[in-house]
Design a protein around this motif. Structure first.
Motif, PDB file in Angstrom:
ATOM      1  N   LEU A   1     117.605  54.671 -18.128  1.00  0.00           N
ATOM      2  CA  LEU A   1     118.239  53.127 -18.015  1.00  0.00           C
ATOM      3  C   LEU A   1     119.335  53.054 -18.659  1.00  0.00           C
ATOM      4  O   LEU A   1     119.673  53.341 -20.310  1.00  0.00           O
ATOM      5  CB  LEU A   1     116.715  53.299 -19.542  1.00  0.00           C
ATOM      6  CG  LEU A   1     114.859  52.966 -19.110  1.00  0.00           C
ATOM      7  CD1 LEU A   1     114.373  53.132 -19.727  1.00  0.00           C
ATOM      8  CD2 LEU A   1     115.644  51.730 -17.706  1.00  0.00           C
ATOM      9  N   PRO A   2     120.307  52.643 -18.430  1.00  0.00           N
ATOM     10  CA  PRO A   2     121.462  52.254 -19.140  1.00  0.00           C
ATOM     11  C   PRO A   2     121.519  51.230 -20.215  1.00  0.00           C
ATOM     12  O   PRO A   2     120.713  50.432 -19.657  1.00  0.00           O
ATOM     13  CB  PRO A   2     122.569  52.068 -17.673  1.00  0.00           C
ATOM     14  CG  PRO A   2     122.063  52.523 -16.267  1.00  0.00           C
ATOM     15  CD  PRO A   2     120.947  52.327 -16.701  1.00  0.00           C
ATOM     16  N   VAL A   3     122.211  51.322 -21.420  1.00  0.00           N
ATOM     17  CA  VAL A   3     121.784  50.141 -22.306  1.00  0.00           C
ATOM     18  C   VAL A   3     122.075  49.233 -22.333  1.00  0.00           C
ATOM     19  O   VAL A   3     122.070  47.834 -22.461  1.00  0.00           O
ATOM     20  CB  VAL A   3     122.251  50.896 -23.611  1.00  0.00           C
ATOM     21  CG1 VAL A   3     122.577  49.934 -24.463  1.00  0.00           C
ATOM     22  CG2 VAL A   3     121.185  52.022 -23.845  1.00  0.00           C
ATOM     23  N   ARG A   4     124.045  49.530 -20.922  1.00  0.00           N
ATOM     24  CA  ARG A   4     124.409  48.295 -21.432  1.00  0.00           C
ATOM     25  C   ARG A   4     124.068  46.701 -20.267  1.00  0.00           C
ATOM     26  O   ARG A   4     124.409  45.902 -19.845  1.00  0.00           O
ATOM     27  CB  ARG A   4     125.774  49.027 -20.328  1.00  0.00           C
ATOM     28  CG  ARG A   4     125.266  49.195 -19.249  1.00  0.00           C
ATOM     29  CD  ARG A   4     127.342  49.720 -18.809  1.00  0.00           C
ATOM     30  NE  ARG A   4     127.125  50.244 -17.266  1.00  0.00           N
ATOM     31  CZ  ARG A   4     127.390  51.786 -17.028  1.00  0.00           C
ATOM     32  NH1 ARG A   4     126.886  52.190 -17.901  1.00  0.00           N
ATOM     33  NH2 ARG A   4     126.551  52.463 -15.819  1.00  0.00           N
TER      34      ARG A   4
ATOM     35  N   SER B   1     125.881  49.218 -26.423  1.00  0.00           N
ATOM     36  CA  SER B   1     124.565  48.209 -26.922  1.00  0.00           C
ATOM     37  C   SER B   1     126.106  47.941 -27.882  1.00  0.00           C
ATOM     38  O   SER B   1     126.594  48.446 -29.235  1.00  0.00           O
ATOM     39  CB  SER B   1     123.457  47.829 -27.396  1.00  0.00           C
ATOM     40  OG  SER B   1     123.189  49.202 -28.618  1.00  0.00           O
ATOM     41  N   SER B   2     126.110  46.499 -28.668  1.00  0.00           N
ATOM     42  CA  SER B   2     126.377  45.903 -29.694  1.00  0.00           C
ATOM     43  C   SER B   2     126.042  47.075 -31.242  1.00  0.00           C
ATOM     44  O   SER B   2     125.141  46.731 -31.507  1.00  0.00           O
ATOM     45  CB  SER B   2     126.775  44.476 -29.844  1.00  0.00           C
ATOM     46  OG  SER B   2     125.480  43.967 -30.733  1.00  0.00           O
TER      47      SER B   2
ATOM     48  N   ALA C   1     139.358  44.396 -18.632  1.00  0.00           N
ATOM     49  CA  ALA C   1     138.981  45.195 -19.393  1.00  0.00           C
ATOM     50  C   ALA C   1     139.423  44.592 -20.499  1.00  0.00           C
ATOM     51  O   ALA C   1     138.310  44.994 -21.355  1.00  0.00           O
ATOM     52  CB  ALA C   1     140.736  46.801 -19.639  1.00  0.00           C
ATOM     53  N   HIS C   2     140.290  43.548 -21.020  1.00  0.00           N
ATOM     54  CA  HIS C   2     139.598  42.958 -21.974  1.00  0.00           C
ATOM     55  C   HIS C   2     138.939  41.682 -22.472  1.00  0.00           C
ATOM     56  O   HIS C   2     138.245  42.225 -22.663  1.00  0.00           O
ATOM     57  CB  HIS C   2     141.336  41.879 -21.749  1.00  0.00           C
ATOM     58  CG  HIS C   2     141.808  41.705 -23.260  1.00  0.00           C
ATOM     59  ND1 HIS C   2     141.259  40.068 -23.809  1.00  0.00           N
ATOM     60  CD2 HIS C   2     141.925  41.769 -24.286  1.00  0.00           C
ATOM     61  CE1 HIS C   2     141.487  39.982 -25.092  1.00  0.00           C
ATOM     62  NE2 HIS C   2     142.272  40.639 -25.377  1.00  0.00           N
TER      63      HIS C   2
ATOM     64  N   ARG D   1     131.197  45.011 -23.795  1.00  0.00           N
ATOM     65  CA  ARG D   1     130.447  44.869 -22.677  1.00  0.00           C
ATOM     66  C   ARG D   1     131.390  45.860 -22.425  1.00  0.00           C
ATOM     67  O   ARG D   1     132.451  46.302 -22.089  1.00  0.00           O
ATOM     68  CB  ARG D   1     130.209  44.015 -21.144  1.00  0.00           C
ATOM     69  CG  ARG D   1     129.764  42.484 -22.437  1.00  0.00           C
ATOM     70  CD  ARG D   1     128.578  43.019 -22.478  1.00  0.00           C
ATOM     71  NE  ARG D   1     127.559  42.730 -21.066  1.00  0.00           N
ATOM     72  CZ  ARG D   1     127.058  41.628 -20.346  1.00  0.00           C
ATOM     73  NH1 ARG D   1     127.763  40.264 -20.386  1.00  0.00           N
ATOM     74  NH2 ARG D   1     127.076  41.716 -18.580  1.00  0.00           N
ATOM     75  N   SER D   2     130.481  47.246 -21.224  1.00  0.00           N
ATOM     76  CA  SER D   2     131.347  48.299 -20.603  1.00  0.00           C
ATOM     77  C   SER D   2     130.672  47.981 -18.930  1.00  0.00           C
ATOM     78  O   SER D   2     131.256  48.493 -18.311  1.00  0.00           O
ATOM     79  CB  SER D   2     130.616  49.022 -20.340  1.00  0.00           C
ATOM     80  OG  SER D   2     129.287  49.493 -21.088  1.00  0.00           O
ATOM     81  N   GLU D   3     129.774  46.471 -18.873  1.00  0.00           N
ATOM     82  CA  GLU D   3     129.940  45.976 -17.716  1.00  0.00           C
ATOM     83  C   GLU D   3     129.593  44.370 -17.234  1.00  0.00           C
ATOM     84  O   GLU D   3     129.328  43.741 -17.713  1.00  0.00           O
ATOM     85  CB  GLU D   3     128.446  46.470 -17.144  1.00  0.00           C
ATOM     86  CG  GLU D   3     128.056  46.056 -15.571  1.00  0.00           C
ATOM     87  CD  GLU D   3     126.718  47.059 -15.757  1.00  0.00           C
ATOM     88  OE1 GLU D   3     126.435  48.441 -15.009  1.00  0.00           O
ATOM     89  OE2 GLU D   3     125.646  46.551 -15.104  1.00  0.00           O
TER      90      GLU D   3
END
Length: 860
Positions: free
Chosen positions: A303-306, A355-356, A519-520, A527-529
């Motif tokens: 379960l990837p949190v992103r 996650s934030s 990336a920006h 986010r990482s995705e």
């Protein structure tokens, strides 16, 4: 079906959580005792510490009966539905006798399972009087099954029982394992569930059984490898608590053994996600090592949190769709909920830091709710170190582990494995052999290179660049990533005479600019995705300002080109895209922020842990005046900022200094002035937090000769967290202290530094009183022998008996601590005539065969 057979099909994952509720829960570690305890004083439904009442006890019994009956195929239930409640009542009455019998835990274990069950039944002779013959046999079998796990529970909570009845303890563990094996042969599931789980296991293997070894993109060789070929066993450390004795770093498999709730921290690139993949695949394939037998038969949920999105932690039936499993819609209705309810799941929650920051407390609340609703499952959560505070889930029974930097032996093993993989299908075998040997020598001798080669990601990058540049390596992290971008985005295809296969031929700079935009966007949006459609739309927005790219294709074509030809992007699931590693995303985000002069933007987010790497890299990329502005902004007082946020900003400024290529000395002095007081931590947690700053913290620490033993211990924790040989010079000033805590901290850090230097400067000077001297590799073993040996030795690495017999000074040894499971019997200990005590860490009980008489076994 025979009632006794049906009862034995209950797996430990079902019975153990119920058994634990019968007894008082003392909290982590508090239940371990060194003397017998009256059973009636342990039960949770009697006395002052009562947490269960008669109704709760009846509910446990009903659950036990219901789980057992669920295992029966249609038409094979041993009792009718009208007798189910009567059997549950009988089981409840019999287990209630635990509060009345007049024996202690040691006596109970000595009785054995059958006799102990008979004792309980005799204490409540009328419990099964109203049952049919089949009902009475079913009741007796359920009671005996519960008694097996009760006795096993006693051996786990009592060092006195475990050490006094070693063979009995081993037999109980074996019986429990045999019952689990039987339970796995007859799983509690419908045929539809079973068929889906078989397919799900195959999909887990197909989806996760690969590991990209960075930079291997040869013409006749794949760029990813099966996990069982490429996976490098990692090591993990327990948090420093100040308690005696401190635990050494252990193989991750051993550190995880026997623990059902773990929060695993690790820096970027340390291998957290790879470990998650390996566990999922090993469970699905049935290839787990013996140390992790407790995970066999479980269902892994990666379960990837992103990917959780705004909905927070998903409910079980949404696990697969949240993870974007392609067959999520075909799972049987309620299947995941049944797996969780039966306590058969392994939850691999990867990337709490993704996650934030604002959402993490809500995430913790949701985790607590799931833990309460679905007991008996195993949880592994991963996070970057500073994303959540220490003991974030300690109240829920989570053990905190930290992935260790690769040891010298781990770095060497990675380099050898990388080159072995690169040789598959390659034609320049002699050259690769030469590169391997020269790189092995370089990481041993080059301090800067050794500081970079601390985790699998950086080691892979160094290997790839070393080969790509024919033995030349850039210095420093910025230069390393610039070289990596050059290798991936331009030189690799050009030097392999690759012609454009999609009609697009971009030079390096346009690719970098476009990748920075993606990336920006991820940085700004936390986010990482990102969705594939968002990525295409983002490229469409910026393409007109990059004519060289716009004239070669539209946003869709450019996106496909970046995905297929850069080696930096991937589509982890259909419809989503991310960077191959978060570190590349952070680096490109920093480049974008510096080019846009977004320094106030960076400063305003500097208190957020997921911006740390971005800001440190921005310091490395910025011009001198920009760098000064950024650092001054980090240390300046901010109206309304919480003290913890101000402290975090100042520490980040100090950590960033080493990355500044050119900086006004006055700015450097200001950063030192504002951070000097922070380098005197008042807690062990604060001492550890200083370690991530790096070698520059050594300049900020006070003179240890002027502080108390308690503060010296905290300073030792900070200094030994700096894995750089420059720390030795500071630690020398603490080596003559008599404080056990200081001496133990210094001894335990040996593996992080040059073996001989640390042996001569530190180990040789530490007072021996009550101190265990660790050896983690053959060079340390030989160095300790060169120093004359020690009376107390800790084995914190994998050795053969012959190596230990040759390396330990036999006449001196009186106490041996086995922190590693050597996987062999211990008859060889008879070679040490004065050995009186054998300490064994958790997970090493398997090696206790053949311990000579007269040696006391002490679990740690």
């Amino acid at each position: 079906m025979d009632p006794a057979t049906l009862a034995t099909k209950l797996a430990s994952s079902v019975v153990v959580p119920l058994v634990k509720k019968l007894f008082v829960q003392e909290g982590p570690g508090a239940g371990v005792v060194d003397r017998p305890v009256r059973i009636s004083g342990l039960v949770s439904f009697r006395g002052e510490k009562r947490t269960l009442d008669e109704q709760d006890l009846a509910g446990l019994a009903e659950t036990l009966v219901g789980r057992a009956l669920r295992s029966a195929a249609p038409g094979e239930r041993p009792i009718g539905a009208d007798e189910e409640q009567a059997v549950a009542d009988a089981v409840s009455r019999t287990l209630g006798a635990l509060g009345a019998i007049e024996i202690d835990d040691l006596q109970a274990v000595r009785l054995g399972t059958s006799e102990f069950a008979g004792l309980l039944c005799a204490a409540e002779p009328g419990a099964d009087r109203q049952l049919s013959a089949d009902g009475a046999r079913f009741h007796a079998a359920l009671v005996e099954t519960a008694c097996l796990h009760i006795l096993h529970f006693f051996t786990q909570r009592s060092t006195f029982v475990a050490s006094t009845l070693v063979e009995q303890t081993r037999q109980l563990a074996l019986l429990s394992e045999q019952m689990d094996t039987l339970a796995r042969r007859f799983p509690e599931q419908t045929g539809e569930d079973a068929a889906f789980e078989e397919r799900y296991a195959r999909d887990i293997i197909a989806g996760h059984n690969h590991l990209t070894i960075f930079g291997i993109e040869l013409a006749h060789s794949p760029d990813s490898w099966p996990l069982d070929t490429a996976y490098l066993s990692l090591e993990a450390e327990f948090g420093v608590t100040g308690a005696a004795p401190p635990q050494p770093a252990l193989p991750a498999e051993q550190a995880l053994s026997g623990r059902d709730r773990v929060l695993l921290r690790g820096v970027a690139g340390s291998g957290k996600t790879t470990l998650v993949q390996w566990l999922a695949v090993a469970i699905a394939r049935g290839t787990l090592p013996a140390k992790l037998d407790g995970l066999r038969g479980r269902v892994p949920f990666v379960l990837p949190v992103r990917r959780f999105g705004e909905g927070g932690f998903p409910v079980p039936d949404d696990f697969l769709s949240a993870a974007r499993y392609p067959r999520a819609g075909s799972q049987p209705t309620g299947w995941a909920d049944r797996v969780m309810s039966d306590g058969r799941a392994l939850l691999l929650v990867d990337g709490i830091d993704e996650s934030s920051e604002a959402d993490r407390e809500q995430l913790r609340h949701e985790l607590r709710r799931l833990l309460a609703l679905y007991p008996g499952n195993v949880w592994l959560l991963t996070s970057r170190p500073s994303a959540v505070r220490e003991n974030w889930l300690a109240s829920e029974g989570f053990t905190e582990l930290m992935l260790s930097p690769l040891s010298r032996e781990g770095v060497a093993a990675f380099i050898q494995r990388w080159h072995r993989a690169a040789r598959e299908g390659a034609t320049d075998l002699d050259r690769l052999e030469h590169y391997e040997q020269t790189l092995l020598g370089a990481v041993r001798l080059n301090r800067d290179l050794g500081r970079l080669a601390t985790n699998p990601l950086m080691c892979g990058l160094i290997c790839a660049l070393h080969r790509d540049r024919r033995g030349y390596l850039p210095r420093g992290r910025k230069a390393l990533y610039d070289a990596a971008l050059s290798m991936l985005l331009e030189r690799r295809d050009r030097e392999r005479d690759m012609h454009p296969t999609d009609g697009i031929d971009l030079t390096q700079e346009p690719k970098v600019q476009l990748l920075q935009k993606l990336a920006h966007w991820m940085l700004v949006n936390g986010r990482s995705e990102m969705d594939r459609s968002v990525a295409v739309d983002t490229l469409a927005q910026y393409l007109p300002s990059i004519p060289h790219a716009a004239e070669q294709g539209g946003p869709e074509e450019i996106y496909r080109h970046l995905l297929n030809r850069t080696g930096l992007l991937r589509e982890p699931t259909h419809g989503s895209v991310d960077f191959v590693h978060r570190t590349f995303q952070d680096y490109l985000s920093a480049r974008a922020a510096v080019e846009r002069h977004d320094f106030d933007f960076l400063i305003n987010h500097a208190h957020q842990d997921d911006w740390e790497e971005v800001i440190r890299m921005a310091v490395a990329l910025a011009r001198p005046d920009e760098c000064a502005y950024l650092l001054d902004g980090l240390v300046a007082a901010r109206k309304g900022a919480r003290p913890v946020e101000s402290r975090h900003r100042k520490l980040l400024a100090a950590a960033s200094l080493e990355h500044a290529t050119e900086l006004d000395p006055a700015v450097r002095a200001r950063v030192h002035r504002y951070t000097r007081d922070l380098a005197r931590p008042t807690t062990l947690e604060g001492a550890r937090a200083l370690g991530w700053i790096g070698p520059i913290v050594l300049e900020m620490l006070p003179d240890p000769a002027t502080v108390s033993d308690e503060e010296a211990h905290r300073l030792a924790v900070t200094a030994t967290s700096v894995a750089d040989d420059r720390a030795i010079g500071y630690l020398v000033r603490m080596r003559d202290r008599s404080s056990w805590a200081v001496r133990s901290q210094l001894a335990g850090a040996w593996r992080r530094y040059d073996t001989d230097s640390y042996a001569d400067e530190i180990i040789a000077h530490l007072g021996e009183d009550g101190l265990d001297f660790p050896v983690s590799d053959i060079s340390e073993l030989h160095a300790l022998r060169r120093l004359g040996g020690r009376s107390r030795v800790q084995i914190s690495g994998m050795f053969t008996p012959d190596q230990l017999l040759d390396g330990i000074v036999a006449e001196r040894l009186t106490r041996l601590w086995l922190a590693y499971d050597l996987g062999v019997g211990l008859t060889w200990l008879s070679a040490f005539p004065h050995l009186t005590t054998l300490q064994v860490s958790s997970g090493v009980v398997r090696t206790l065969d053949g311990v000579p008489e007269g040696i006391e076994i002490v679990p740690v």
